[in-house]
Design a protein around this motif. Structure first.
Motif, mmCIF file in Angstrom:
data_model
loop_
_atom_site.group_PDB
_atom_site.id
_atom_site.type_symbol
_atom_site.label_atom_id
_atom_site.label_comp_id
_atom_site.label_asym_id
_atom_site.label_seq_id
_atom_site.Cartn_x
_atom_site.Cartn_y
_atom_site.Cartn_z
ATOM 1 N N MET B 1 0.849 -1.200 0.000
ATOM 2 C CA MET B 1 0.000 0.000 0.000
ATOM 3 C C MET B 1 0.877 1.241 0.000
ATOM 4 O O MET B 1 1.755 1.370 0.820
ATOM 5 C CB MET B 1 -0.854 -0.010 1.268
ATOM 6 C CG MET B 1 -1.883 1.088 1.279
ATOM 7 S SD MET B 1 -2.787 1.150 2.840
ATOM 8 C CE MET B 1 -1.510 1.694 3.957
ATOM 9 N N ARG B 3 -0.646 4.405 -0.227
ATOM 10 C CA ARG B 3 -1.428 5.574 0.171
ATOM 11 C C ARG B 3 -2.353 5.252 1.332
ATOM 12 O O ARG B 3 -2.977 4.199 1.358
ATOM 13 C CB ARG B 3 -2.270 6.075 -1.001
ATOM 14 C CG ARG B 3 -1.427 6.563 -2.130
ATOM 15 C CD ARG B 3 -2.147 7.444 -3.110
ATOM 16 N NE ARG B 3 -1.217 7.854 -4.142
ATOM 17 C CZ ARG B 3 -0.368 8.850 -4.033
ATOM 18 N NH1 ARG B 3 -0.367 9.585 -2.944
ATOM 19 N NH2 ARG B 3 0.470 9.153 -4.999
ATOM 20 N N ILE B 4 -2.421 6.170 2.253
ATOM 21 C CA ILE B 4 -3.359 6.009 3.350
ATOM 22 C C ILE B 4 -4.623 6.761 2.962
ATOM 23 O O ILE B 4 -4.543 7.917 2.549
ATOM 24 C CB ILE B 4 -2.757 6.591 4.646
ATOM 25 C CG1 ILE B 4 -1.558 5.737 5.059
ATOM 26 C CG2 ILE B 4 -3.782 6.642 5.747
ATOM 27 C CD1 ILE B 4 -0.861 6.216 6.299
ATOM 28 N N PRO B 5 -5.776 6.123 3.037
ATOM 29 C CA PRO B 5 -6.995 6.809 2.601
ATOM 30 C C PRO B 5 -7.349 8.002 3.479
ATOM 31 O O PRO B 5 -7.157 7.962 4.692
ATOM 32 C CB PRO B 5 -8.075 5.732 2.681
ATOM 33 C CG PRO B 5 -7.522 4.671 3.547
ATOM 34 C CD PRO B 5 -6.039 4.734 3.440
ATOM 35 N N LEU B 7 -10.469 10.313 4.499
ATOM 36 C CA LEU B 7 -11.927 10.329 4.443
ATOM 37 C C LEU B 7 -12.444 11.726 4.719
ATOM 38 O O LEU B 7 -11.998 12.386 5.648
ATOM 39 C CB LEU B 7 -12.503 9.357 5.477
ATOM 40 C CG LEU B 7 -11.938 7.938 5.444
ATOM 41 C CD1 LEU B 7 -12.587 7.088 6.522
ATOM 42 C CD2 LEU B 7 -12.157 7.314 4.085
ATOM 43 N N LEU B 14 -10.471 12.921 7.790
ATOM 44 C CA LEU B 14 -10.081 11.929 8.787
ATOM 45 C C LEU B 14 -9.100 10.942 8.182
ATOM 46 O O LEU B 14 -9.330 10.394 7.115
ATOM 47 C CB LEU B 14 -11.328 11.189 9.289
ATOM 48 C CG LEU B 14 -11.092 10.003 10.223
ATOM 49 C CD1 LEU B 14 -10.487 10.454 11.535
ATOM 50 C CD2 LEU B 14 -12.396 9.263 10.486
ATOM 51 N N THR B 16 -6.773 7.558 9.310
ATOM 52 C CA THR B 16 -6.448 6.566 10.332
ATOM 53 C C THR B 16 -5.115 5.942 9.976
ATOM 54 O O THR B 16 -5.000 5.276 8.953
ATOM 55 C CB THR B 16 -7.512 5.455 10.366
ATOM 56 O OG1 THR B 16 -8.795 6.051 10.313
ATOM 57 C CG2 THR B 16 -7.407 4.648 11.624
ATOM 58 N N ILE B 17 -4.133 6.174 10.798
ATOM 59 C CA ILE B 17 -2.821 5.581 10.544
ATOM 60 C C ILE B 17 -2.761 4.239 11.261
ATOM 61 O O ILE B 17 -2.897 4.176 12.480
ATOM 62 C CB ILE B 17 -1.683 6.505 11.010
ATOM 63 C CG1 ILE B 17 -1.753 7.828 10.245
ATOM 64 C CG2 ILE B 17 -0.330 5.831 10.798
ATOM 65 C CD1 ILE B 17 -0.693 8.821 10.628
ATOM 66 N N GLN B 18 -2.621 3.169 10.471
ATOM 67 C CA GLN B 18 -2.667 1.833 11.072
ATOM 68 C C GLN B 18 -1.331 1.125 10.991
ATOM 69 O O GLN B 18 -1.126 0.114 11.646
ATOM 70 C CB GLN B 18 -3.734 0.984 10.365
ATOM 71 C CG GLN B 18 -5.112 1.604 10.495
ATOM 72 C CD GLN B 18 -6.183 0.798 9.787
ATOM 73 O OE1 GLN B 18 -5.894 -0.211 9.181
ATOM 74 N NE2 GLN B 18 -7.407 1.254 9.884
ATOM 75 N N ILE B 19 -0.459 1.618 10.149
ATOM 76 C CA ILE B 19 0.828 0.948 10.014
ATOM 77 C C ILE B 19 1.946 1.974 10.152
ATOM 78 O O ILE B 19 1.704 3.176 10.063
ATOM 79 C CB ILE B 19 0.949 0.244 8.644
ATOM 80 C CG1 ILE B 19 0.655 1.255 7.522
ATOM 81 C CG2 ILE B 19 -0.005 -0.915 8.548
ATOM 82 C CD1 ILE B 19 0.910 0.680 6.149
ATOM 83 N N ASP B 48 -6.079 9.786 13.391
ATOM 84 C CA ASP B 48 -6.254 8.779 14.432
ATOM 85 C C ASP B 48 -5.043 7.859 14.470
ATOM 86 O O ASP B 48 -4.696 7.240 13.467
ATOM 87 C CB ASP B 48 -7.525 7.962 14.137
ATOM 88 C CG ASP B 48 -7.679 6.808 15.115
ATOM 89 O OD1 ASP B 48 -8.060 7.063 16.266
ATOM 90 O OD2 ASP B 48 -7.375 5.656 14.735
#
Lengths: 132, 132
Positions: B1, B3-5, B7, B14, B16-19, B48
């Motif tokens: 991946m 790109r971080i989506p 929203l 918004l 959301t950083i997950q990694i 987030d």
């Protein structure tokens, strides 16, 4: 990472799936989500999959599962941000995502949820109708 | 991946950083976010990080950068969902996240943003005859 964060937004829960769900992650997501619905008394679940450029039958089944589980808990599920290629794949795989609504983006998904649970949308002051 | 989506939720964005953010992902996020602020005329950015159990100085700097960039574009940045351990690490690293607000969760962050941008941007300030 073994957990996907679940964000609470008023009566709804928002989940952004950014990576491929492998077994444990998917199972955790299902159980976390249902527990979150129970705990927060959420009426709707929004699942954003705009970061996914590909889905397999496993992912399709997980989304369907979540929809069915949420339904039992009296919450509607909306999958948002699906890329065109993903929609094509899902249909080609024969996965119709039964019990799950879809919307183009989070905002539209939230409007759809508000309509379905029969709540007046929050008064937002930009009342320009979509004329584009 | 890569790109971080991002929203869009009304006037806010918004993420959301997950990694863990590696170089390219971070650079993409910065540029995508600033472009999104420009395009959607967003007044606030919510980031987030509840999924992160650890941050390094690179991540701290990226968050600070985003805050500063957004500020120039007239948008406030709120980092939400920070885990206690992360807060400890940030301070121990000497990173104070200047120019970035923080809140416990997305809802509180959104309330904070609404407060700061003064929800309805009605220009009712009487700037003529100030009697001081």
């Amino acid at each position: 990472m073994d957990r996907i964060p679940i964000l609470r937004m008023g009566k709804f829960l928002l989940v952004t799936i950014q990576i491929d769900l492998y077994d444990r992650l998917a199972t955790n997501l299902e159980s976390d989500l249902i527990q979150a619905v129970n705990k927060t008394e959420a009426r709707g679940v929004l699942i954003d999959i705009s970061a996914l450029s590909i889905v397999d039958s496993f992912m399709g089944r997980i989304l369907g599962n979540i929809g069915s589980m949420a339904k039992i808990m009296d919450a509607e599920t909306v999958v948002v941000g699906m890329q065109p290629a993903v929609a094509i794949t899902l249909i080609e795989l024969g996965l119709e995502l039964k019990g799950v609504h879809t919307a183009l983006n989070v905002e539209k998904g939230m409007d759809l949820l508000k309509d379905r649970i029969g709540e007046e949308p929050e008064e937002t002051e930009d009342d320009e109708n979509s004329t584009e």
